[in-house]
Design an enzyme around this catalytic site. Structure first.
Site, PDB file in Angstrom:
ATOM      1  N   SER A  10     104.907-110.436 -78.954  1.00  0.00           N
ATOM      2  CA  SER A  10     103.434-109.903 -78.234  1.00  0.00           C
ATOM      3  C   SER A  10     102.418-110.326 -79.173  1.00  0.00           C
ATOM      4  O   SER A  10     101.327-110.833 -78.726  1.00  0.00           O
ATOM      5  CB  SER A  10     103.749-108.582 -77.895  1.00  0.00           C
ATOM      6  OG  SER A  10     104.016-107.651 -78.983  1.00  0.00           O
ATOM      7  N   ARG A  31     111.734-118.496 -80.851  1.00  0.00           N
ATOM      8  CA  ARG A  31     113.020-118.670 -81.690  1.00  0.00           C
ATOM      9  C   ARG A  31     114.168-119.541 -81.167  1.00  0.00           C
ATOM     10  O   ARG A  31     115.020-119.861 -81.858  1.00  0.00           O
ATOM     11  CB  ARG A  31     113.682-117.126 -81.956  1.00  0.00           C
ATOM     12  CG  ARG A  31     114.073-116.433 -80.429  1.00  0.00           C
ATOM     13  CD  ARG A  31     114.183-114.830 -80.536  1.00  0.00           C
ATOM     14  NE  ARG A  31     114.321-114.366 -79.243  1.00  0.00           N
ATOM     15  CZ  ARG A  31     114.251-112.971 -79.174  1.00  0.00           C
ATOM     16  NH1 ARG A  31     114.459-112.324 -80.201  1.00  0.00           N
ATOM     17  NH2 ARG A  31     114.402-112.573 -77.889  1.00  0.00           N
ATOM     18  N   LYS A 100     103.460-106.779 -90.053  1.00  0.00           N
ATOM     19  CA  LYS A 100     103.033-105.696 -90.880  1.00  0.00           C
ATOM     20  C   LYS A 100     104.168-104.744 -91.043  1.00  0.00           C
ATOM     21  O   LYS A 100     105.011-104.472 -90.291  1.00  0.00           O
ATOM     22  CB  LYS A 100     102.200-104.544 -89.737  1.00  0.00           C
ATOM     23  CG  LYS A 100     100.737-105.350 -89.331  1.00  0.00           C
ATOM     24  CD  LYS A 100      99.910-104.227 -88.694  1.00  0.00           C
ATOM     25  CE  LYS A 100      98.350-104.996 -88.235  1.00  0.00           C
ATOM     26  NZ  LYS A 100      97.714-103.900 -87.305  1.00  0.00           N
ATOM     27  N   GLY A 127      94.431-105.034 -89.022  1.00  0.00           N
ATOM     28  CA  GLY A 127      93.486-104.142 -88.535  1.00  0.00           C
ATOM     29  C   GLY A 127      93.803-103.640 -87.353  1.00  0.00           C
ATOM     30  O   GLY A 127      95.011-103.709 -86.882  1.00  0.00           O
ATOM     31  N   ALA A 131      98.064-105.767 -79.492  1.00  0.00           N
ATOM     32  CA  ALA A 131      98.171-107.092 -78.997  1.00  0.00           C
ATOM     33  C   ALA A 131      97.659-107.083 -77.646  1.00  0.00           C
ATOM     34  O   ALA A 131      96.920-108.191 -77.352  1.00  0.00           O
ATOM     35  CB  ALA A 131      99.697-107.513 -78.904  1.00  0.00           C
ATOM     36  N   LYS A 182     100.732 -97.198 -92.457  1.00  0.00           N
ATOM     37  CA  LYS A 182     100.069 -96.264 -91.201  1.00  0.00           C
ATOM     38  C   LYS A 182     101.033 -96.254 -90.128  1.00  0.00           C
ATOM     39  O   LYS A 182     100.990 -95.078 -89.288  1.00  0.00           O
ATOM     40  CB  LYS A 182      98.859 -97.035 -90.688  1.00  0.00           C
ATOM     41  CG  LYS A 182      98.647 -98.422 -90.283  1.00  0.00           C
ATOM     42  CD  LYS A 182      99.523 -98.697 -88.805  1.00  0.00           C
ATOM     43  CE  LYS A 182      99.674-100.093 -88.543  1.00  0.00           C
ATOM     44  NZ  LYS A 182     100.425-100.433 -87.383  1.00  0.00           N
ATOM     45  N   ASP A 235      92.750 -99.138 -88.295  1.00  0.00           N
ATOM     46  CA  ASP A 235      94.231 -99.384 -87.827  1.00  0.00           C
ATOM     47  C   ASP A 235      95.018 -98.179 -87.676  1.00  0.00           C
ATOM     48  O   ASP A 235      95.749 -98.039 -86.482  1.00  0.00           O
ATOM     49  CB  ASP A 235      94.888-100.315 -88.740  1.00  0.00           C
ATOM     50  CG  ASP A 235      96.165-101.051 -88.014  1.00  0.00           C
ATOM     51  OD1 ASP A 235      96.478-100.871 -86.908  1.00  0.00           O
ATOM     52  OD2 ASP A 235      97.018-101.472 -88.887  1.00  0.00           O
ATOM     53  N   ARG A 246     103.631 -99.011 -80.121  1.00  0.00           N
ATOM     54  CA  ARG A 246     105.056 -98.898 -80.358  1.00  0.00           C
ATOM     55  C   ARG A 246     105.577 -97.659 -81.338  1.00  0.00           C
ATOM     56  O   ARG A 246     106.183 -96.899 -80.701  1.00  0.00           O
ATOM     57  CB  ARG A 246     105.886-100.136 -80.670  1.00  0.00           C
ATOM     58  CG  ARG A 246     105.998-100.984 -79.429  1.00  0.00           C
ATOM     59  CD  ARG A 246     106.683-102.338 -79.719  1.00  0.00           C
ATOM     60  NE  ARG A 246     105.862-102.963 -80.861  1.00  0.00           N
ATOM     61  CZ  ARG A 246     106.181-104.327 -81.235  1.00  0.00           C
ATOM     62  NH1 ARG A 246     107.378-104.973 -80.937  1.00  0.00           N
ATOM     63  NH2 ARG A 246     105.430-105.031 -82.054  1.00  0.00           N
ATOM     64  N   ASN A 247     104.744 -97.626 -82.293  1.00  0.00           N
ATOM     65  CA  ASN A 247     105.017 -96.611 -83.170  1.00  0.00           C
ATOM     66  C   ASN A 247     104.837 -95.013 -82.621  1.00  0.00           C
ATOM     67  O   ASN A 247     105.565 -94.206 -82.668  1.00  0.00           O
ATOM     68  CB  ASN A 247     104.208 -96.609 -84.430  1.00  0.00           C
ATOM     69  CG  ASN A 247     104.799 -97.982 -85.402  1.00  0.00           C
ATOM     70  OD1 ASN A 247     105.693 -97.927 -85.707  1.00  0.00           O
ATOM     71  ND2 ASN A 247     103.882 -99.112 -85.218  1.00  0.00           N
TER      72      ASN A 247
END
Length: 259
Positions: A10, A31, A100, A127, A131, A182, A235, A246-247
């Site tokens: 993404s 990939r 990240k 930042g 996505a 973060k 961020d 997702r976090n």
């Protein structure tokens, strides 16, 4: 500008769309050959970034293709996969790390790249950049960081658009630490919401979390102002409150009692 984006998830796909939309000649590297062929034929990443068609100046290939013809190589694979992807960056004129995270020993990712390619100029970009929003042209900003001012300026020229403002700094360690650390606080913010706590709780959590991130960053050689800017607080707030993060989603699910 000729740009290679290594990683077609993404994040890599969103950056490829942004870069190609600004008129650059972009090669998005997936990939495997089957994935690359599907992206090239469909002209959209239906799995990770549906609804964001590829511009005509974006073509698709496979990780491992030579990056020597690109003026800039964007390393956009998941942080845990970067070490294994390093050989595919050989020949790059300049590399910008947009993943990240930290490696297993706690190093920032630019250190891995510099260790493999000590003579290649390296930058990092980070930042409040979810996505899906970025690819749709929703306004945001990021920080391009490099100890080489010319490299930071080149990254800014490459990525800057009407909806994407790029600042520059030489605090590459601070920018990378802010983007990685973060994630922990964003998980906590999701857990807080999943447990049914309110905005007061999350406000306290984020403010104290930011203080902890900054203290750790300073101890690791970064600068305080980096954590108070776009790459830090910007961020953190974006990823600690959005269902696109997702976090946050994982943290909320855990708070709600899921495994």
């Amino acid at each position: 500008m000729r740009i290679a984006v290594v990683g077609a998830g993404s994040w890599g796909s969103a950056l490829g769309v942004i870069l190609a939309g600004s008129g650059h000649d972009v090669r998005l590297l997936a990939r495997d050959a089957a994935t690359a062929s599907g992206l090239q034929n469909d002209r959209v990443n239906t799995q990770y970034l549906p609804g964001c068609p590829f511009p005509d100046t974006l073509s698709c290939g496979v990780v491992g293709e030579s990056c020597s013809s690109a003026e800039l190589t964007v390393a956009a694979v998941p942080s845990g996969a970067l070490a294994d992807t390093l050989p595919s960056l050989e020949g790059s004129q300049r590399i910008v790390v947009v993943s990240k995270g930290l490696d297993a020993s706690g190093r920032v990712l630019s250190e891995l790249v510099t260790e493999a390619y000590p003579s290649t100029p390296i930058a990092a970009l980070s930042g409040p950049n979810l996505a899906a929003e970025l690819a749709r042209g929703i306004p945001t900003a990021a920080v391009a960081a490099s100890t080489c001012e010319d490299t930071a300026a080149l990254v800014r020229r490459a990525f800057a658009s009407k909806s994407f403002r790029i600042y520059i700094t030489d605090d590459i360690r601070g920018v990378e630490l802010a983007g990685a650390l973060k994630n922990v606080i964003s998980l906590g913010a999701g857990i807080s919401d999943g447990l049914g706590f309110g905005n007061n709780t999350k406000g306290a959590l984020l403010s104290r979390g930011l203080s902890e991130i900054a203290r750790l960053g300073l101890a690791m050689g970064a600068r305080l102002e980096t954590f108070l800017g776009v790459a830090g607080v910007g961020d953190l707030f974006a990823t600690a409150a959005s269902t696109l993060s997702r976090n946050y989603r994982v943290g909320r699910a855990v708070g709600e009692g899921k495994t």
